[in-house]
Design a protein around this motif. Structure first.
Motif: not given
Length: 286
Positions: A176, A205, A221
């Motif tokens: 991320e 996501r 994301g």
């Protein structure tokens, strides 16, 4: 007089002159048309230089095929394109490009199992692609090397396929954080290179079982980096992938989830799976 005022006057004059030229029928040098009429109308003529455009889709939705199709159409007009891939080398990309442009199945190309008509179409397309200003590169090396490649190409359009396979920027940990930093730095690269930068991305996501599985901004994301730093965010939605009993095979919505310069909405495309080819539903290729 503030030293900023003369500079601002020059900038304003430049904008007005560009608008006047466009009204007169000249192409806008700031805009790179995708070659898909519906997409270009929705985006005010196409992608803009210095913009970061993120194109997302579920696994198998066709984001790499659409990104390559746009690259081929831009290069066909004589505008320089750099396509950086993290999954395919030049030979594999050219195989896919030939399938898209010649309307020939990829498996038939790989096996050499072609009719005379298909072989002729393939040969004609190969000659055209060979002479286009299209540079095919890999994402090998560190992130700094990728940024340097983008700067060196002086391309009207730069395609990066795709976010999650980019080398991690230095000083980042975890997918991320790496993705978020990459999005921010690629926006900087688009500005520095004065290129329209099209970044393909997975949707970490995305929930295919939710009531409306169309891609939205939160699906990307990356700590919200695409949502906040991209100028345009596009999502590929093919209903047949989620509700096969309802979806028309090949029917595709290209969802414009964010458009810093104008309207959001969607454009109807059609996906020919056997050729990995997208076409504009309302204005198909002849």
């Amino acid at each position: 007089m503030s030293p900023d005022i003369p500079r601002r006057r020059r900038s304003v004059t430049g904008v007005v002159e560009r608008v006047d030229d466009t009204i007169g029928g000249a192409p806008n040098p700031d805009t790179v048309a995708t070659g898909f009429p519906g997409v270009d109308r929705m985006l005010g003529g196409g992608l803009r230089r210095r913009d970061l455009v993120v194109l997302g889709g579920d696994v198998g939705a066709g984001k790499s095929s659409l990104a390559l199709a746009i690259a081929l159409r831009v290069a066909a007009r004589g505008e320089r394109v750099a396509f950086l891939s993290g999954e395919m080398d030049e030979e594999r990309l050219l195989e896919r490009a030939l399938a898209i442009e010649a309307r020939v199945r990829m498996n038939d190309i790989r096996r050499g199992d072609l009719t005379d008509e298909a072989r002729a179409a393939l040969g004609a397309v190969a000659v055209r692609i060979r002479d286009r200003p299209l540079v095919l590169l890999t994402l090998a090396g560190g992130f700094d090397a990728v940024q340097q490649r983008i700067l060196e190409q002086h391309a009207a359009l730069t395609v990066v396929d795709y976010l999650q396979v980019l080398p991690p920027p230095s000083g980042t940990n975890g997918q991320e954080e790496q993705d978020a930093a990459a999005v921010r730095l690629l926006k900087e690269s688009a500005l520095a290179a004065e290129t329209a930068l099209l970044l393909a991305a997975q949707l970490p996501r995305h929930n295919p079982k939710r009531r409306d599985p169309r891609p939205n901004l939160d699906d990307f994301g990356a700590l919200g980096a695409a949502k906040f730093h991209a100028d345009v965010v596009l999502g590929i939605y093919r209903e047949e992938m989620y509700q096969s009993y309802r979806g028309l095979e090949g029917a595709t919505e290209l969802v414009v989830a964010k458009n810093r310069h104008g309207a959001t909405g969607f454009v109807d495309l059609y996906f020919y799976r056997e050729w990995m080819r997208f076409e504009d539903m309302l204005d198909p290729d002849r």
